[in-house]
Design a protein around this motif. Structure first.
Motif, mmCIF file in Angstrom:
data_model
loop_
_atom_site.group_PDB
_atom_site.id
_atom_site.type_symbol
_atom_site.label_atom_id
_atom_site.label_comp_id
_atom_site.label_asym_id
_atom_site.label_seq_id
_atom_site.Cartn_x
_atom_site.Cartn_y
_atom_site.Cartn_z
ATOM 1 N N ASP A 145 -0.260 21.454 28.656
ATOM 2 C CA ASP A 145 0.823 21.752 28.364
ATOM 3 C C ASP A 145 1.240 23.085 28.845
ATOM 4 O O ASP A 145 2.363 22.391 28.726
ATOM 5 N N GLU A 146 1.260 24.181 29.472
ATOM 6 C CA GLU A 146 2.268 24.316 29.957
ATOM 7 C C GLU A 146 2.331 23.779 31.427
ATOM 8 O O GLU A 146 3.618 24.654 31.587
ATOM 9 N N PHE A 147 2.386 22.508 31.838
ATOM 10 C CA PHE A 147 3.025 22.075 32.894
ATOM 11 C C PHE A 147 4.110 22.029 32.080
ATOM 12 O O PHE A 147 5.631 21.109 33.332
ATOM 13 N N PHE A 148 4.388 21.614 30.723
ATOM 14 C CA PHE A 148 5.418 21.005 30.347
ATOM 15 C C PHE A 148 5.472 22.423 28.887
ATOM 16 O O PHE A 148 5.790 21.247 28.103
ATOM 17 N N PRO A 149 6.427 23.031 29.064
ATOM 18 C CA PRO A 149 6.303 23.490 27.982
ATOM 19 C C PRO A 149 7.422 23.580 27.017
ATOM 20 O O PRO A 149 8.308 22.507 27.790
ATOM 21 N N GLN A 150 7.405 24.278 25.693
ATOM 22 C CA GLN A 150 8.600 23.805 25.011
ATOM 23 C C GLN A 150 9.903 24.699 25.600
ATOM 24 O O GLN A 150 9.739 25.839 25.833
ATOM 25 N N LEU A 151 11.236 24.024 25.475
ATOM 26 C CA LEU A 151 11.930 24.887 26.015
ATOM 27 C C LEU A 151 12.992 25.177 24.905
ATOM 28 O O LEU A 151 13.450 23.820 24.110
ATOM 29 N N ASP A 152 13.936 26.151 24.968
ATOM 30 C CA ASP A 152 15.066 26.045 24.709
ATOM 31 C C ASP A 152 15.841 25.310 24.876
ATOM 32 O O ASP A 152 15.690 25.602 25.958
ATOM 33 N N ASP A 153 16.961 25.090 24.292
ATOM 34 C CA ASP A 153 18.451 24.853 25.078
ATOM 35 C C ASP A 153 18.971 25.899 25.916
ATOM 36 O O ASP A 153 19.104 27.295 26.078
ATOM 37 N N CYS A 154 18.664 24.982 27.709
ATOM 38 C CA CYS A 154 19.164 26.350 28.304
ATOM 39 C C CYS A 154 20.470 25.904 28.741
ATOM 40 O O CYS A 154 21.109 27.101 29.570
ATOM 41 N N GLY A 155 21.240 24.727 28.979
ATOM 42 C CA GLY A 155 22.333 24.787 29.155
ATOM 43 C C GLY A 155 22.680 23.674 28.333
ATOM 44 O O GLY A 155 22.007 23.394 27.544
ATOM 45 N N GLU A 156 23.983 22.996 28.508
ATOM 46 C CA GLU A 156 24.616 21.920 28.086
ATOM 47 C C GLU A 156 24.776 20.989 29.152
ATOM 48 O O GLU A 156 25.614 19.705 28.295
ATOM 49 N N VAL A 157 24.172 20.901 30.250
ATOM 50 C CA VAL A 157 24.465 19.591 31.413
ATOM 51 C C VAL A 157 23.457 18.687 31.339
ATOM 52 O O VAL A 157 21.996 19.006 31.367
ATOM 53 N N ARG A 183 19.620 24.221 41.281
ATOM 54 C CA ARG A 183 18.756 24.550 40.325
ATOM 55 C C ARG A 183 18.792 24.607 38.897
ATOM 56 O O ARG A 183 19.970 24.931 38.804
ATOM 57 N N ILE A 184 17.490 23.871 38.867
ATOM 58 C CA ILE A 184 18.089 23.391 37.893
ATOM 59 C C ILE A 184 16.922 24.258 36.594
ATOM 60 O O ILE A 184 15.338 24.771 36.836
ATOM 61 N N GLU A 185 17.194 24.609 35.491
ATOM 62 C CA GLU A 185 16.730 25.112 34.514
ATOM 63 C C GLU A 185 16.450 24.442 33.206
ATOM 64 O O GLU A 185 17.962 24.096 32.757
ATOM 65 N N GLY A 186 15.495 23.911 32.510
ATOM 66 C CA GLY A 186 15.443 23.077 31.198
ATOM 67 C C GLY A 186 14.021 21.761 31.141
ATOM 68 O O GLY A 186 13.687 22.214 31.998
ATOM 69 N N ASN A 187 15.036 21.031 30.779
ATOM 70 C CA ASN A 187 14.357 19.873 29.775
ATOM 71 C C ASN A 187 14.039 18.550 31.282
ATOM 72 O O ASN A 187 13.094 18.000 31.602
ATOM 73 N N ALA A 188 14.958 18.620 32.184
ATOM 74 C CA ALA A 188 15.489 17.862 33.738
ATOM 75 C C ALA A 188 14.085 18.695 34.349
ATOM 76 O O ALA A 188 13.680 17.233 35.571
ATOM 77 N N VAL A 189 13.052 19.883 34.442
ATOM 78 C CA VAL A 189 12.256 20.038 35.164
ATOM 79 C C VAL A 189 10.818 19.691 35.249
ATOM 80 O O VAL A 189 10.140 19.222 35.877
ATOM 81 N N ILE A 199 8.933 23.911 41.580
ATOM 82 C CA ILE A 199 8.706 23.774 39.726
ATOM 83 C C ILE A 199 7.683 25.156 39.659
ATOM 84 O O ILE A 199 6.479 25.484 39.959
ATOM 85 N N ILE A 200 8.693 26.008 38.877
ATOM 86 C CA ILE A 200 7.969 27.623 38.464
ATOM 87 C C ILE A 200 7.964 27.591 37.154
ATOM 88 O O ILE A 200 8.738 27.119 36.772
ATOM 89 N N ASP A 201 7.155 27.296 36.116
ATOM 90 C CA ASP A 201 5.707 27.744 35.379
ATOM 91 C C ASP A 201 6.925 26.410 34.386
ATOM 92 O O ASP A 201 6.402 26.744 32.983
ATOM 93 N N GLY A 202 6.649 25.415 34.666
ATOM 94 C CA GLY A 202 7.667 24.426 34.295
ATOM 95 C C GLY A 202 8.722 24.415 33.841
ATOM 96 O O GLY A 202 9.242 23.453 32.216
ATOM 97 N N LYS A 203 9.354 25.915 33.653
ATOM 98 C CA LYS A 203 11.040 25.885 33.518
ATOM 99 C C LYS A 203 12.112 25.919 35.023
ATOM 100 O O LYS A 203 13.306 26.066 34.033
ATOM 101 N N VAL A 204 11.473 25.616 35.226
ATOM 102 C CA VAL A 204 12.880 26.058 36.303
ATOM 103 C C VAL A 204 12.742 25.535 38.151
ATOM 104 O O VAL A 204 11.319 24.890 38.807
ATOM 105 N N GLY A 205 13.205 24.535 38.183
ATOM 106 C CA GLY A 205 13.124 23.709 39.333
ATOM 107 C C GLY A 205 14.578 23.932 40.139
ATOM 108 O O GLY A 205 15.305 23.870 40.021
ATOM 109 N N TYR A 206 13.705 23.513 41.533
ATOM 110 C CA TYR A 206 14.829 23.168 42.780
ATOM 111 C C TYR A 206 14.485 21.540 43.239
ATOM 112 O O TYR A 206 13.479 21.023 43.632
#
Length: 484
Positions: A292-304, A263-269, A231-238
């Motif tokens: 809070d930095e572990f669970f940052p607010q994210l814009d929609d990164c995709g549609e999956v 590689r996942i980018e979005g709320n699933a992270v 998990i990287i910055d709470g935004k990108v996950g593998y």
């Protein structure tokens, strides 16, 4: 009496062995475990004097009822609850998705949401990474962009060429002020003292998962952290099958290694993050401050849409197995399975055979040779059952296939760390990404068909005519299937 014992030392030891074995067998029976597992351990106690006792005390003890993890200290945290409640879908909305694109696959979503409180997350971008070289190319690029924190959890973290390259990057980021936490399995990893010292010197926090030093050896050796997540910055996950080991990177000197990672980018992270934090509290024996930095607010990164499922002896139920069971029972058109070890429990085997007999097209891809003699023959012992039910079985010939994937009906896929075997379903700590998306499933089907081009299809006539010594090896290995 003493003279008799001295003159008949082996006989005396056998008597002591079987006294202990009888007591152990009664204890196993009283635990009311899976009958197949129970019989396997009792058989080992009876036919393997001394060795049978060692097998049970090293591998047979359960943790599921012990509740060894302090789960609520993570999941009851206000920060975690805030995002979980925000993402959790209510019953009415789930029924809408049933009518929309999920169909009966909504039952998988309901199962995990009700039992594990894991939401179906939206706004995700998911990329499929084929083999270690693609995974590490992408991972290293993302790690170098980290700003706040990097969290890693691996079954195998070796201090070899690829491992040292990873640790060098982590050290660079730590020196820049990025907080780096590393959790590695003590048994699976070959992280030398040099690697550990290097991380410590750079300010990286690292802890082994359940070290097996005496006197705790017998209670801990069997239960391993088989997960591979970042998990990287709470935004990108593998998440996926690729460990940190040169063996997983092609080309290498050990042969071709076929694997799949995401590689996942979005709320699933956020779900990946919560499971990392849960294990971190356990391995570090600390209560990490959840910020809070572990669970940052994210814009929609995709549609999956993605749902994360994790399981292990610390969970109330075998969540991943139950999700796979539900998915198989809901299949209507086809099921494609890739797994390095196909040693299913009775529930999964029955679900597959009945699905095939009601018209679902099922293909299962396993390695022809594999990396484990016992697992290979245990897997082969199930092939006749599958063929007789109309299931197609393919032996991968190009090298070792280590991917753990399943695709069903153009809408549901799972990629993760869980094999299709007893150990992943009941013993190891595992984590899978469940993806509900037609485009993603289409790509997974394409990859599966490309892999089949490197396979031999198992034919009934040839399989029935295999040598007797092969059948004996299969039957022997199947006896110990719950222990593998």
């Amino acid at each position: 009496m003493i003279d008799f014992i001295q003159q008949n030392i082996l006989f005396s030891l056998l008597i002591v062995n079987y006294i202990i074995a009888i007591g152990t067998a009664l204890f196993i029976i009283l635990n009311n475990r899976n009958p197949v597992t129970t019989v396997s351990y009792i058989l080992a106690l009876v036919v393997l004097p001394f060795i049978g006792l060692l097998i049970y005390f090293f591998f047979g003890q359960e943790y599921r009822k012990d509740k060894m993890f302090k789960r609520k200290k993570v999941f009851d945290n206000k920060t975690v609850k805030k995002w979980e409640n925000k993402l959790l879908l209510n019953k009415f909305r789930l029924e809408n998705y049933e009518d929309d694109f999920l169909g009966n696959k909504v039952n998988i979503v309901k199962l995990l949401q009700n039992n594990q409180k894991k939401p179906l997350t939206f706004g995700n971008d998911v990329k499929i990474l084929i083999n270690g070289e693609k995974k590490f190319e992408s991972l290293f690029e993302d790690l170098k962009k980290a700003k706040h924190h990097i969290h890693l959890e691996y079954y195998i973290l070796n201090y070899d060429k690829i491992g040292s390259e990873l640790i060098n990057i982590l050290c660079e980021k730590a020196k820049e002020g990025v907080k780096v936490r590393v959790n590695y399995d003590y048994v699976g990893s070959q992280l030398s003292g040099e690697g550990v010292k290097k991380m410590k010197a750079c300010g990286i926090e690292s802890f082994p998962f359940m070290p097996v030093w005496f006197p705790n050896l017998t209670r801990k050796l069997n239960y391993r952290d088989h997960r591979k997540i970042v998990i990287i910055d709470g935004k990108v996950g593998y998440v996926g099958g690729v460990n940190v080991c040169d063996e997983y990177v092609n080309p290498n000197n050990t042969g071709y290694w076929r694997d799949t990672h995401l590689r996942i980018e979005g709320n699933a992270v956020k779900s990946l993050q919560s499971h990392f934090l849960l294990n971190w509290n356990f391995v570090s024996e600390q209560e990490i401050e959840i910020i809070d930095e572990f669970f940052p607010q994210l814009d929609d990164c995709g549609e999956v849409p993605v749902q994360i499922s994790a399981s292990g002896p610390d969970s109330d139920y075998p969540h991943i197995m139950e999700a796979i069971f539900t998915a198989i029972n809901g299949a209507e058109k086809y099921i494609n399975i890739t797994t390095p070890y196909f040693i299913p429990n009775d529930q999964i085997l029955t679900a597959l055979k009945t699905a095939s007999r009601r018209g679902v097209k099922i293909k299962i891809l396993v390695p022809k040779t594999g990396d484990s003699w016992a697992a290979k023959y245990a897997t082969n012992s199930y092939i006749l059952d599958l063929l007789e039910s109309g299931i197609e079985v393919y032996h991968y010939c190009k090298g070792m296939v280590h991917a753990k994937t399943m695709v069903i009906d153009d809408i549901f896929s799972t990629v993760g760390t869980s094999n299709m075997d007893y150990r992943s379903f009941e013993i190891n700590f595992e984590i899978n990404a469940l993806v509900y998306n037609k485009d993603f499933s289409k790509k997974m089907v394409q990859i599966f068909e490309e892999d089949i081009e490197h396979c031999d299809k198992v034919k009934m006539e040839d399989w029935l005519n295999r040598p007797l010594n092969e059948r004996l090896k299969e039957s022997f290995s199947r006896l110990w299937a719950p222990l593998l």
